[in-house]
Design a protein around this motif. Structure first.
Motif, mmCIF file in Angstrom:
data_model
loop_
_atom_site.group_PDB
_atom_site.id
_atom_site.type_symbol
_atom_site.label_atom_id
_atom_site.label_comp_id
_atom_site.label_asym_id
_atom_site.label_seq_id
_atom_site.Cartn_x
_atom_site.Cartn_y
_atom_site.Cartn_z
ATOM 1 N N TYR A 93 0.843 -1.196 0.000
ATOM 2 C CA TYR A 93 0.000 0.000 0.000
ATOM 3 C C TYR A 93 0.874 1.239 0.000
ATOM 4 O O TYR A 93 1.804 1.364 0.807
ATOM 5 N N TYR A 94 0.542 2.137 -0.907
ATOM 6 C CA TYR A 94 1.251 3.397 -1.031
ATOM 7 C C TYR A 94 0.269 4.552 -0.881
ATOM 8 O O TYR A 94 -0.907 4.417 -1.202
ATOM 9 N N CYS A 95 0.776 5.676 -0.463
ATOM 10 C CA CYS A 95 -0.021 6.898 -0.486
ATOM 11 C C CYS A 95 0.638 7.871 -1.469
ATOM 12 O O CYS A 95 1.854 7.849 -1.668
ATOM 13 N N ASN A 96 -0.179 8.713 -2.070
ATOM 14 C CA ASN A 96 0.343 9.724 -2.987
ATOM 15 C C ASN A 96 -0.809 10.614 -3.435
ATOM 16 O O ASN A 96 -1.977 10.387 -3.084
ATOM 17 N N LYS A 97 -0.469 11.604 -4.210
ATOM 18 C CA LYS A 97 -1.477 12.468 -4.803
ATOM 19 C C LYS A 97 -2.357 11.654 -5.741
ATOM 20 O O LYS A 97 -1.922 10.656 -6.314
ATOM 21 N N VAL A 98 -3.582 12.139 -5.940
ATOM 22 C CA VAL A 98 -4.450 11.501 -6.924
ATOM 23 C C VAL A 98 -4.011 11.875 -8.330
ATOM 24 O O VAL A 98 -3.974 11.040 -9.232
ATOM 25 N N PHE A 99 -3.699 13.142 -8.512
ATOM 26 C CA PHE A 99 -3.434 13.648 -9.858
ATOM 27 C C PHE A 99 -1.948 13.805 -10.121
ATOM 28 O O PHE A 99 -1.164 14.084 -9.217
ATOM 29 N N SER A 100 -1.576 13.633 -11.369
ATOM 30 C CA SER A 100 -0.192 13.836 -11.793
ATOM 31 C C SER A 100 0.095 15.339 -11.882
ATOM 32 O O SER A 100 -0.823 16.130 -12.124
ATOM 33 N N PRO A 101 1.350 15.743 -11.751
ATOM 34 C CA PRO A 101 2.499 14.900 -11.428
ATOM 35 C C PRO A 101 2.505 14.526 -9.954
ATOM 36 O O PRO A 101 2.324 15.378 -9.086
ATOM 37 N N GLN A 102 2.708 13.247 -9.698
ATOM 38 C CA GLN A 102 2.706 12.782 -8.322
ATOM 39 C C GLN A 102 4.070 12.996 -7.683
ATOM 40 O O GLN A 102 5.083 13.170 -8.365
ATOM 41 N N TRP A 103 4.054 12.971 -6.347
ATOM 42 C CA TRP A 103 5.291 13.051 -5.605
ATOM 43 C C TRP A 103 6.050 11.731 -5.706
ATOM 44 O O TRP A 103 5.495 10.722 -6.155
ATOM 45 N N ALA A 104 7.294 11.756 -5.306
ATOM 46 C CA ALA A 104 8.086 10.524 -5.314
ATOM 47 C C ALA A 104 7.412 9.484 -4.415
ATOM 48 O O ALA A 104 6.942 9.804 -3.322
ATOM 49 N N TRP A 105 7.349 8.259 -4.882
ATOM 50 C CA TRP A 105 6.701 7.194 -4.129
ATOM 51 C C TRP A 105 7.550 6.781 -2.930
ATOM 52 O O TRP A 105 8.775 6.695 -3.011
ATOM 53 N N GLY A 106 6.869 6.524 -1.830
ATOM 54 C CA GLY A 106 7.549 5.996 -0.664
ATOM 55 C C GLY A 106 7.806 4.509 -0.806
ATOM 56 O O GLY A 106 7.573 3.925 -1.870
ATOM 57 N N GLN A 107 8.257 3.898 0.266
ATOM 58 C CA GLN A 107 8.562 2.461 0.230
ATOM 59 C C GLN A 107 7.309 1.617 0.350
ATOM 60 O O GLN A 107 7.340 0.432 0.019
ATOM 61 N N GLY A 108 6.237 2.211 0.794
ATOM 62 C CA GLY A 108 4.994 1.465 0.912
ATOM 63 C C GLY A 108 4.910 0.654 2.192
ATOM 64 O O GLY A 108 5.884 0.506 2.929
ATOM 65 N N ALA A 109 3.732 0.139 2.436
ATOM 66 C CA ALA A 109 3.479 -0.706 3.607
ATOM 67 C C ALA A 109 2.960 -2.059 3.124
ATOM 68 O O ALA A 109 1.919 -2.112 2.461
ATOM 69 N N GLN A 110 3.701 -3.098 3.442
ATOM 70 C CA GLN A 110 3.315 -4.447 3.007
ATOM 71 C C GLN A 110 2.197 -4.975 3.902
ATOM 72 O O GLN A 110 2.324 -4.988 5.130
ATOM 73 N N VAL A 111 1.119 -5.396 3.261
ATOM 74 C CA VAL A 111 0.005 -6.030 3.967
ATOM 75 C C VAL A 111 -0.153 -7.438 3.410
ATOM 76 O O VAL A 111 -0.287 -7.620 2.201
ATOM 77 N N THR A 112 -0.103 -8.412 4.291
ATOM 78 C CA THR A 112 -0.278 -9.796 3.885
ATOM 79 C C THR A 112 -1.414 -10.403 4.692
ATOM 80 O O THR A 112 -1.373 -10.396 5.929
ATOM 81 N N VAL A 113 -2.426 -10.882 3.985
ATOM 82 C CA VAL A 113 -3.587 -11.475 4.644
ATOM 83 C C VAL A 113 -3.536 -12.976 4.429
ATOM 84 O O VAL A 113 -3.533 -13.455 3.287
ATOM 85 N N SER A 114 -3.477 -13.713 5.513
ATOM 86 C CA SER A 114 -3.413 -15.169 5.433
ATOM 87 C C SER A 114 -4.810 -15.751 5.603
ATOM 88 O O SER A 114 -5.606 -15.280 6.420
ATOM 89 N N SER A 115 -5.083 -16.783 4.826
ATOM 90 C CA SER A 115 -6.422 -17.398 4.892
ATOM 91 C C SER A 115 -6.433 -18.588 5.824
ATOM 92 O O SER A 115 -5.413 -19.033 6.297
#
Length: 115
Positions: A93-115
């Motif tokens: 999961y990443y956060c950023n602007k909706v519209f371009s030009p977007q800001w530099a992307w962060g590293q994100g947050a890994q979400v893992t859902v186990s069944s």
């Protein structure tokens, strides 16, 4: 240049919950329409929720009634409360602007859902 830092990801069982945070540096956050993006394994990055500076919200059909997006402009922070998680929510999961030009992307947050 605004820097974005996502946090709050992790491993969770199906049906569980997580809360993601996005901290943005700089002064433009409060006047910017922001979004949470999901990059699922093998898929393109897509918007799952967005929020305007004044709190108008949009959700992808896949997360309606399960996810809640919010923001605190005074803290330059955006949140994503994720409930009733399922395997389809797995990814980075990443956060950023909706519209371009977007800001530099962060590293994100890994979400893992186990069944």
């Amino acid at each position: 240049q605004v820097q974005l830092v996502e946090s709050g990801g992790g491993l969770v069982q199906a049906g569980g919950s997580l809360r993601l945070s996005c901290l943005a540096s700089g002064s433009d956050f409060g006047i910017t329409r922001m979004a949470w993006y999901l990059q699922a394994p093998g898929k393109q990055r897509e918007v799952v929720a967005s929020i305007t500076p004044f709190g108008n919200i949009w959700y992808a059909d896949s997360v309606v009634d399960r996810f809640t997006i919010s923001r605190d402009n005074a803290k330059n922070t955006m949140y994503l409360q994720m409930n009733s998680l399922n395997s389809g929510d797995t990814g980075v999961y990443y956060c950023n602007k909706v519209f371009s030009p977007q800001w530099a992307w962060g590293q994100g947050a890994q979400v893992t859902v186990s069944s």
